[in-house]
Design a protein around this motif. Structure first.
Motif: not given
Ligand SMILES: Cc1ncc(COP(=O)(O)O)c(C=O)c1O
Length: 415
Positions: A131, A136, A157, A230, A233, A261, A264
């Motif tokens: 994930s 992160n 986030h 990161d 989005h 990620t 998405k």
């Molecule tokens: C900016 C951001 N970083 C990290 C994540 C986490 O992503 P993942 O679902 O792959 O853990 C999200 C998910 O909502 C996110 O919006």
């Protein structure tokens, strides 16, 4: 969870006397917490999808609804080629390695995906995780020690916020949202540290606004800091070819470390990655804790995400449709007298004020056949509760029309 009936099972067990006193007391306390959330109107409801993710889904108890709450920005979560790639990998490699990467190895689709991600982002290398949350955590934990100072935007986030807690750098500065003067002051005042890390979301998930990357890149260079973005989005959404927020600003390949990620735009299943220099990815592979103590991506997901990247590369129409849908949705909202938060990403929030209003609007829209989530305190500051719509290349004009009509009616009643 209020769809599974698990709590009932546990209560029955406690009533039958099979739980310890500690466990019974814990359940009582947890039940009181749930009751408080219910009374405050903040208890989340979990919807069950009876069809694949897409512009319309069948929701248990609600029938067919238009989806404006997923991050399936490119409509690839149920794309036939993405699904087929996953099935093919499942047939060829089975469910997974049944252990972590350094103990039991990895599959070709992992390496192929990592090479493709690096090429897509203009970095030397990339490394996948189960994930982006994990990615992160991995990158901050591995790069921080007592002589590291981390500078983080206040609206980053939750995974970054928690990662900083876990990484325990020698110093950290949380600067006000996108306040470049504040960041510069903090960087200048950092004194003698061996490593400065500036970390930011590329697209901020609750506002839909973009990090001020040109200034961030310049500040990082001037203060010899490492910039980590990161772009969860932004990937598949921003930039001419969907390479993300850096491409949008003409800075493709100039961000030191990109995390993102695969859950998405890039296939919608799950998974995350870190992209950067070869030395960075090699060190993270050697000693970042999720690599050492947690399984890698299932090969189905690696192959599916790789196919999603191919679709994005080979079909420029995807980005075009996402963009025109976003522009059309914004225009229709404005025509209906609804002012969304201004922005360039595929996240279109409409501020409605109180948390209860956001929840009531979202519930009423669901009754009208539109699935969109309301966010309130503590996810966003008090008084700025919102309905957050997210666009997808797969949405058709009639979906947008239905969504705006339902939102207008619900806001008139509760906004
Ligand atoms: C900016 C951001 N970083 C990290 C994540 C986490 O992503 P993942 O679902 O792959 O853990 C999200 C998910 O909502 C996110 O919006």
């Amino acid at each position: 969870m209020n769809v599974s009936g698990e709590a009932g099972t546990r209560e029955a067990r406690s009533a039958g006397g099979s739980g310890s006193n500690g466990a019974v007391r814990l359940d009582r306390e947890l039940q009181a917490e749930l009751d408080r959330m219910r009374t405050a109107g903040t208890l989340k409801a979990f919807r069950v999808l009876e069809s694949p993710q897409g512009p319309e889904v069948r929701l248990k108890g609600h029938g067919e609804v238009v989806v404006l709450s997923s991050n399936d920005y490119l409509g690839l979560a149920n794309h036939p080629a993405v699904v087929e790639a996953g099935i093919e990998a499942l047939r060829r490699y089975g469910a997974g390695t049944a252990s972590v990467r350094f103990i039991c190895g990895l599959f070709e689709p992992h390496l192929a995906l990592e090479a493709d991600l690096a090429a897509f982002l203009g970095t030397d290398s990339a490394l996948t995780y189960v994930s982006c949350w994990n990615a992160n955590h991995a990158v901050l934990d591995a790069l921080c020690d007592e002589r590291t100072h981390v500078f983080s935007d206040e609206l980053n986030h939750a995974s970054i916020i928690d990662a900083m807690r876990l990484a325990r750098p020698g110093a950290k500065t949380v600067f006000p949202h996108s306040d470049m003067a504040g960041l510069e002051q903090a960087l200048a005042g950092a004194g003698e540290v061996s490593r400065k890390l500036v970390v930011t979301d590329g697209v901020f998930s609750m506002e839909g606004d973009l990090a001020r990357l040109p200034e961030l890149v310049e500040l990082a260079r001037r203060h010899e800091a490492v910039l980590i973005v990161d772009d969860s989005h932004g990937l598949g959404v921003m930039g001419e070819t969907g390479r993300g927020t850096a491409e949008h600003f003409g800075l493709h390949g100039q961000v030191d470390i990109v995390t993102g990620t695969l859950g998405k735009a890039l296939g919608g299943a799950a998974g995350g990655f870190i992209a950067g220099s070869r030395a960075l990815c090699s060190v993270l592979e050697q000693r970042s804790r999720p690599q050492l103590f947690s399984n890698g991506l299932p090969p189905t997901v690696a192959a599916g995400a790789r196919q999603a990247l191919r679709e994005l590369r080979d079909d420029p129409g995807l980005i075009g449709r996402l963009r025109s849908n976003t522009a059309e949705f914004r225009a229709r909202l404005e025509e209906a007298g609804i002012a969304p938060v201004a922005g360039e990403s595929a996240i279109v929030p409409v501020i409605v004020g109180e948390t209860a209003a956001a929840i009531a609007i979202s519930a009423e829209m669901l009754e009208a056949g539109v699935f969109v989530t309301g966010f309130g305190y503590p996810v966003v500051p008090e008084g700025t509760a919102r309905v957050r719509a997210q666009m997808s290349a797969a949405l058709e004009p009639e979906h947008l029309e239905r969504a705006v009509a339902a939102l207008g009616t619900a806001i008139a009643r509760h906004g």
